[in-house]
Design a protein around this motif. Sequence first.
Motif, PDB file in Angstrom:
ATOM      1  N   MET A   1       4.469   1.648  -2.402  1.00 21.26           N
ATOM      2  CA  MET A   1       5.036   2.667  -1.518  1.00 21.26           C
ATOM      3  C   MET A   1       5.044   2.151  -0.081  1.00 21.26           C
ATOM      4  SD  MET A   1       3.462   6.386  -0.483  1.00 21.26           S
ATOM      5  CE  MET A   1       2.178   5.621   0.529  1.00 21.26           C
ATOM      6  N   ARG A   2       6.169   2.335   0.594  1.00 18.90           N
ATOM      7  CA  ARG A   2       6.278   1.910   1.981  1.00 18.90           C
ATOM      8  C   ARG A   2       5.615   2.949   2.891  1.00 18.90           C
ATOM      9  NH1 ARG A   2       7.105  -3.224   3.514  1.00 18.90           N
ATOM     10  NH2 ARG A   2       8.577  -3.486   5.258  1.00 18.90           N
ATOM     11  N   VAL A  18       3.850  -1.399   5.900  1.00 17.25           N
ATOM     12  CA  VAL A  18       3.004  -1.996   4.858  1.00 17.25           C
ATOM     13  C   VAL A  18       3.368  -1.391   3.506  1.00 17.25           C
ATOM     14  CG1 VAL A  18       1.062  -2.451   6.407  1.00 17.25           C
ATOM     15  CG2 VAL A  18       1.193  -0.263   5.198  1.00 17.25           C
ATOM     16  N   GLU A  19       2.912  -2.028   2.452  1.00 19.40           N
ATOM     17  CA  GLU A  19       2.998  -1.479   1.102  1.00 19.40           C
ATOM     18  C   GLU A  19       1.623  -0.953   0.715  1.00 19.40           C
ATOM     19  OE1 GLU A  19       5.517  -1.042  -0.967  1.00 19.40           O
ATOM     20  OE2 GLU A  19       7.021  -1.900   0.397  1.00 19.40           O
ATOM     21  N   GLU A  22       0.742   4.373  -4.189  1.00 13.90           N
ATOM     22  CA  GLU A  22       1.265   5.739  -4.095  1.00 13.90           C
ATOM     23  C   GLU A  22       0.120   6.737  -4.242  1.00 13.90           C
ATOM     24  OE1 GLU A  22       4.129   8.321  -6.930  1.00 13.90           O
ATOM     25  OE2 GLU A  22       5.066   6.620  -5.916  1.00 13.90           O
ATOM     26  N   GLN A  98       6.575   7.075   2.500  1.00 18.75           N
ATOM     27  CA  GLN A  98       7.640   7.529   1.597  1.00 18.75           C
ATOM     28  C   GLN A  98       7.198   8.702   0.738  1.00 18.75           C
ATOM     29  OE1 GLN A  98       8.447   3.668  -0.252  1.00 18.75           O
ATOM     30  NE2 GLN A  98      10.479   3.677   0.702  1.00 18.75           N
ATOM     31  N   ASP A 300      10.589   2.218   8.869  1.00 20.25           N
ATOM     32  CA  ASP A 300      10.103   0.903   9.278  1.00 20.25           C
ATOM     33  C   ASP A 300      10.184   0.680  10.789  1.00 20.25           C
ATOM     34  OD1 ASP A 300       9.520   0.322   6.686  1.00 20.25           O
ATOM     35  OD2 ASP A 300      11.006  -1.266   6.433  1.00 20.25           O
TER      36      ASP A 300
END
Length: 322
Positions: A1-2, A18-19, A22, A98, A300
Amino acid sequence: MRAIQVDGFGGPEVLRPVELPEPEPGAGQVLVEVAAADTLFVETVIRSGHGGDAFPVRPPFVPGHGVAGTVVAVGAGVARGWVGRRVAARTPGGGYAQRVAADVAALVPVPDRLGLPEAAALLHDGATALGLFDAARVRAAEEVLVLPAGGGAGVLLVQLAHGAGARVTGAARGAAKLERVRGLGADAVADYSEAGWDDKLRASTGGRGFDVVFDGVGGEAGAASLALAADGARFLGYGMPGGGFTAADSDDVRRRGIEVHGIGVVQFDPEDAVRYIARALEAAAEGRLRPVVGRTFPLDRAAEAHAAIEGRQVTGKTLLLA
């Protein structure tokens, strides 16, 4: 998830994409697929490391205190009927992402006639404007000053005061903001970055001053706005981007009969917050209140959004679109 993470306090550049895993909705929670995340001036203060005891967060953290989107999953004890519903919700953090887990008690259904970005724009400023307006008890023909009239709450206060039949003066920075404020119902405008702005406004009231002053700036401009309050006025100080909340001299305001409200008047408990947000969303859906979304940025580019907020570049709200 971003998501956007702050790994260390500093300028807008510390907002880093970052990632992350979730989130899983816990008991009494739902998972929201975020369409738009609200941004707040206070979030720039927290990010810079000046949140103090009021905001004792430490890096790393994901900022964001409000989102609008669609429920995609529910936790234990939550009705499946929430899945697929469009909602807005305040969150204790984590909104720049997100997907966000939110308490079901914080959810406010978004009316069909209202877009999700507009709902996000009203999560904090809509509730704040309505709470301030209720406390101010604005009456027809009163002189009302809104500072800053170009802010997320200010643009709503201008509309509310105009709708109540008051004579509204909007103070903002720059010609573009002043033009927009006039279009929202201000009878007069002033640029509070110009020398002598307060003297001109006092003269516009015949020297009497304003019956109601909404001060969302604080600092020197806030002190000047308090001085513009008429005897017996209502003064509502709710912001501090100018360098701190406006401090009122207790002897002076008592002598002049000024009723002073601070930020506490809009520090709602969770139940009241939901009620005020629902009122704001319904008013917007019915066309009685127009949120102004000045700029949007992809998730972003959260660093650019914070730079725009700190640079006072935007009229109304700045949102992140996930």
